[in-house]
Design a protein around this motif. Structure first.
Motif, PDB file in Angstrom:
ATOM      1  N   CYS A 149       0.836  -1.147   0.038  1.00  0.00           N
ATOM      2  CA  CYS A 149       0.067   0.026  -0.129  1.00  0.00           C
ATOM      3  C   CYS A 149       0.800   1.201   0.015  1.00  0.00           C
ATOM      4  CB  CYS A 149      -0.939   0.084   1.182  1.00  0.00           C
ATOM      5  SG  CYS A 149      -2.196  -1.114   1.235  1.00  0.00           S
TER       6      CYS A 149
ATOM      7  N   ALA B  44      -4.379   2.862   5.282  1.00  0.00           N
ATOM      8  CA  ALA B  44      -3.660   2.792   4.120  1.00  0.00           C
ATOM      9  C   ALA B  44      -4.634   2.742   2.908  1.00  0.00           C
ATOM     10  CB  ALA B  44      -2.890   1.500   4.249  1.00  0.00           C
ATOM     11  N   VAL B  45      -5.678   2.041   3.020  1.00  0.00           N
ATOM     12  CA  VAL B  45      -6.763   1.792   1.932  1.00  0.00           C
ATOM     13  C   VAL B  45      -7.491   2.952   1.316  1.00  0.00           C
ATOM     14  CG1 VAL B  45      -8.695   0.549   1.246  1.00  0.00           C
ATOM     15  CG2 VAL B  45      -6.933  -0.533   2.351  1.00  0.00           C
TER      16      VAL B  45
ATOM     17  N   ILE C  46      -5.070   5.303  -0.330  1.00  0.00           N
ATOM     18  CA  ILE C  46      -4.985   4.905  -1.795  1.00  0.00           C
ATOM     19  C   ILE C  46      -6.200   5.572  -2.490  1.00  0.00           C
ATOM     20  CG2 ILE C  46      -4.824   3.074  -3.409  1.00  0.00           C
ATOM     21  CD1 ILE C  46      -3.072   1.602  -1.396  1.00  0.00           C
TER      22      ILE C  46
END
Length: 264
Positions: A145, A230-231, A234
């Motif tokens: 990530c 993290a997700v 992104i």
């Protein structure tokens, strides 16, 4: 796609010609890390942690963030575009069989591909010589990530500088915009100080901006911090990149008619 890969290859080879520039970048990166080491050694005296970060973690953050920050060469895009637009030599980019935006992004990718390897070697050598334990995440998904976020961050900065270059078609002189961008981005990306040291309300507001995810968050992910973001990071950065790509296309199409191919 092959045309853009060829542009990447050409500019990657071109970096071998400007070896002194690469050497200076290496020296500046090491100097920044050394300054951070001295400064935080003083601040950590008698303390185990500051803002939830130990001394080893803080230095690891600075080394990683310096590496990520040094990868970005996109400021040259706006500088090159404004120079060519002002002296009337930008016409060649309007007739070559590639998108202008794609050309400059590919140019940036070629420069990064060369400097990434050199920078990684310097970063690895610094850890070996300093003797400071490298604090890093053991989670491969978080590591992936972080890498994806670095790539998206570099793409966003390239798009941002391309947009500033386009503004030359309207304002002719964009040095003020570039100065504001350089100083603002150096702070809000976390390249100067970790954003964890700022008040929570301030960092909460920064999470809506792309700069938060360019240097700071991926560097924190690499040292095992902020893994729950993290997700989301992104996703947010991807939206900003897509928005800027579309916006840049529309802006370029609108302002290109103002360009007469003559210098000033």
């Amino acid at each position: 796609m092959k045309k853009y890969l060829e542009i990447v290859r050409v500019y990657m080879k071109a970096q071998l010609i400007w070896r002194p520039d690469t050497f200076v970048d290496m020296i500046l990166a090491v100097a920044k890390i050394l300054f951070a080491w001295i400064l935080w050694s003083i601040l950590f005296e008698g303390k185990n942690q500051i803002a939830g970060l130990s001394f080893q973690t803080m230095i690891s953050y600075y080394i990683i963030s310096s590496y990520v920050f040094q990868l970005d060469k996109s400021a040259e895009i706006s500088q090159q575009m404004t120079g060519m637009l002002r002296n009337g030599t930008f016409s060649k980019y309007m007739v070559i069989p590639v998108q202008t935006q794609g050309y400059f992004v590919a140019m940036e990718a070629g420069k990064i591909a060369f400097s990434a390897g050199i920078g990684f070697f310097v970063t690895f050598l610094w850890f070996c010589l300093s003797g400071i334990p490298f604090v890093h995440t053991a989670n491969l998904k978080i590591l992936l990530c972080g890498i994806i976020m670095v790539v998206l961050g570099l793409l966003f900065m390239a798009e941002l500088n391309y947009f500033l270059g386009i503004l030359t078609l309207k304002f002719e002189e964009i040095s003020t915009f570039l100065m504001i961008k350089d100083n603002f981005s150096a702070f809000v990306t976390g390249a100067v100080i970790p954003l964890a040291l700022l008040p929570e309300w301030m960092t909460a507001g920064m999470r809506f901006l792309p700069f938060y995810y360019v240097t700071y968050l991926p560097s924190m992910l690499f040292i095992g911090k902020c893994e729950d973001e993290a997700v989301t990071g992104i996703f947010v950065l991807s939206i900003w990149c897509i928005a800027f790509i579309v916006f840049n296309q529309a802006t370029y199409k609108h302002y290109r008619i103002k360009y007469d191919g003559a210098g000033i």
